[in-house]
Enzyme design. Structure first.
Site, PDB file in Angstrom:
ATOM      1  N   SER A   9       0.848  -1.195   0.000  1.00 38.58           N
ATOM      2  CA  SER A   9       0.000   0.000   0.000  1.00 38.58           C
ATOM      3  C   SER A   9       0.879   1.238   0.000  1.00 38.58           C
ATOM      4  CB  SER A   9      -0.884   0.031   1.249  1.00 38.58           C
ATOM      5  OG  SER A   9      -1.334   1.357   1.469  1.00 38.58           O
ATOM      6  N   HIS A  34      -1.078  -1.269  -4.372  1.00 43.30           N
ATOM      7  CA  HIS A  34      -2.351  -0.939  -3.720  1.00 43.30           C
ATOM      8  C   HIS A  34      -2.395   0.557  -3.438  1.00 43.30           C
ATOM      9  CE1 HIS A  34      -5.881  -1.964  -1.210  1.00 43.30           C
ATOM     10  NE2 HIS A  34      -5.430  -1.088  -0.334  1.00 43.30           N
ATOM     11  N   ASP A  36      -4.465   3.603  -1.930  1.00 38.69           N
ATOM     12  CA  ASP A  36      -5.540   3.928  -0.981  1.00 38.69           C
ATOM     13  C   ASP A  36      -6.098   5.319  -1.227  1.00 38.69           C
ATOM     14  OD1 ASP A  36      -3.825   2.062   1.491  1.00 38.69           O
ATOM     15  OD2 ASP A  36      -5.818   1.620   0.705  1.00 38.69           O
ATOM     16  N   MET A  38      -8.797   8.082  -0.208  1.00 35.37           N
ATOM     17  CA  MET A  38      -9.609   8.437   0.967  1.00 35.37           C
ATOM     18  C   MET A  38     -10.185   9.840   0.785  1.00 35.37           C
ATOM     19  SD  MET A  38      -7.152   7.062   4.016  1.00 35.37           S
ATOM     20  CE  MET A  38      -6.423   5.416   3.939  1.00 35.37           C
ATOM     21  N   HIS A  67      -8.181   1.132  -4.036  1.00 32.82           N
ATOM     22  CA  HIS A  67      -9.088   0.893  -2.910  1.00 32.82           C
ATOM     23  C   HIS A  67      -9.819   2.191  -2.612  1.00 32.82           C
ATOM     24  CE1 HIS A  67      -9.368  -0.185   1.685  1.00 32.82           C
ATOM     25  NE2 HIS A  67     -10.553  -0.093   1.107  1.00 32.82           N
ATOM     26  N   MET A  69     -11.976   4.356  -0.591  1.00 34.11           N
ATOM     27  CA  MET A  69     -12.593   4.614   0.704  1.00 34.11           C
ATOM     28  C   MET A  69     -13.290   5.969   0.603  1.00 34.11           C
ATOM     29  SD  MET A  69      -9.489   3.101   2.982  1.00 34.11           S
ATOM     30  CE  MET A  69      -8.352   3.276   1.595  1.00 34.11           C
ATOM     31  N   MET A 138     -11.145  -5.922   5.426  1.00 34.19           N
ATOM     32  CA  MET A 138     -10.370  -4.946   6.193  1.00 34.19           C
ATOM     33  C   MET A 138     -10.046  -5.543   7.558  1.00 34.19           C
ATOM     34  SD  MET A 138      -9.804  -2.375   4.310  1.00 34.19           S
ATOM     35  CE  MET A 138      -9.039  -1.387   5.610  1.00 34.19           C
ATOM     36  N   ASP A 174      -6.340  -6.570   4.256  1.00 31.74           N
ATOM     37  CA  ASP A 174      -5.756  -5.243   4.231  1.00 31.74           C
ATOM     38  C   ASP A 174      -5.781  -4.622   5.623  1.00 31.74           C
ATOM     39  OD1 ASP A 174      -6.656  -2.210   2.341  1.00 31.74           O
ATOM     40  OD2 ASP A 174      -4.925  -2.714   3.590  1.00 31.74           O
TER      41      ASP A 174
HETATM   42  C1  DX5 Z   1      -6.161   1.566   5.541  1.00 36.21           C
HETATM   43  C2  DX5 Z   1      -5.723   1.153   4.137  1.00 36.21           C
HETATM   44  C3  DX5 Z   1      -4.666   0.076   4.182  1.00 36.21           C
HETATM   45  C4  DX5 Z   1      -3.391   0.546   4.900  1.00 36.21           C
HETATM   46  C5  DX5 Z   1      -2.551  -0.645   5.274  1.00 36.21           C
HETATM   47  O1  DX5 Z   1      -7.352   2.299   5.457  1.00 36.21           O
HETATM   48  O2  DX5 Z   1      -6.818   0.664   3.388  1.00 36.21           O
HETATM   49  O3  DX5 Z   1      -4.347  -0.319   2.838  1.00 36.21           O
HETATM   50  O4  DX5 Z   1      -2.657   1.403   4.060  1.00 36.21           O
HETATM   51  O5  DX5 Z   1      -1.475  -0.165   6.041  1.00 36.21           O
HETATM   52  P1  DX5 Z   1      -0.752  -1.166   7.068  1.00 36.21           P
HETATM   53  O6  DX5 Z   1      -0.276  -2.333   6.247  1.00 36.21           O
HETATM   54  O7  DX5 Z   1       0.390  -0.331   7.624  1.00 36.21           O
HETATM   55  O8  DX5 Z   1      -1.768  -1.553   8.104  1.00 36.21           O
HETATM   56 ZN    ZN Z   2      -6.279  -0.244   1.409  1.00 39.67          ZN
END
Ligand code: DX5
Ligand code: ZN
Length: 218
Positions: A9, A34, A36, A38, A67, A69, A138, A174
């Protein structure tokens, strides 16, 4: 190909050098990248949008695993597909019409994933399992990297694997994935592991070999 895939990620990468960071993790052997996304609404953090994904596309030779969010996801699906997302994962909790949304993403030619927050039971995807390519479990509450793995999700992974049966549907896990937690989630049925802090810790764009060591340790 039942080999477990590693999807670092980039939330934990150097946000001032995301292009070189994507190249570095791929040079070190990652399977997917990956990304993320947000929106500061569905989750209490705000990261990047379609413009940055489009800018990163030329730096990603493997799979751009996005991903989302964000809520609602529908208005931005086209923008992320146009930005080059290979896999687009939406949260079951972020839409009132999941069946229509997964069809919309598939019609645009991207692979589609459905993400489940820790409190959401695997049953939530029962009626879309024939229309999706992946379920993202998650194992932390979404929004940040570096959180602790929620062991309650191991049972969900196993139940989900049973529910999926012999359908060609990935289980991606994840959150809090590290050498300490990866074994149990793979044993439960996960085949794609997302890891942010466990991959990027101790390394940098100038020290990418650390990323390779960290990935191999997972
Ligand atoms: C959290 C993200 C994850 C996060 C994982 O909302 O969706 O992908 O980046 O980070 P680690 O591996 O450090 O928990
Ligand atoms: Zn993620």
């Amino acid at each position: 190909d039942r080999r477990v895939k590693i999807a670092p990620s980039i939330l934990s990468a150097d946000f001032a050098a995301l292009g070189p960071e994507c190249r570095a993790i791929e040079d070190q052997g990652c399977d997917w990248v990956h990304v993320d996304v947000m929106d500061g609404h569905f989750v209490p953090n705000l990261t990047i949008g379609p413009a940055v994904c489009a800018a990163l596309r030329p730096h990603i030779r493997t799979v751009m695993d996005v991903h989302l969010m964000i809520a609602p996801p529908e208005p931005l699906v086209d923008a992320f597909v146009d930005a080059g997302a290979d896999m687009l994962t939406v949260h079951a909790e972020a839409t009132d019409h999941l069946d229509r949304l997964v069809a919309q993403i598939r019609e645009r030619g991207a692979k589609v994933g459905v993400a489940l927050n820790p409190a959401t039971p695997e049953e939530a995807v029962r009626y879309v399992l024939d229309k999706i390519d992946m379920v993202l479990v998650m194992s932390v509450n979404p929004g940040f990297g570096g959180q602790s793995f929620l062991a309650s999700q191991v049972d969900k992974i196993a139940r989900l694997r049973a529910l999926i049966g012999d359908r060609p549907v990935h289980i991606q896990v994840d959150g809090g994935i590290s050498p300490k937690t990866a074994g149990q989630v793979v044993a439960a049925g996960a085949d794609v592991l997302v890891a942010g802090s466990a991959v990027f810790k101790g390394g940098s764009v100038d020290q990418p070999a650390v990323y390779g060591d960290n990935m191999r340790a997972i």
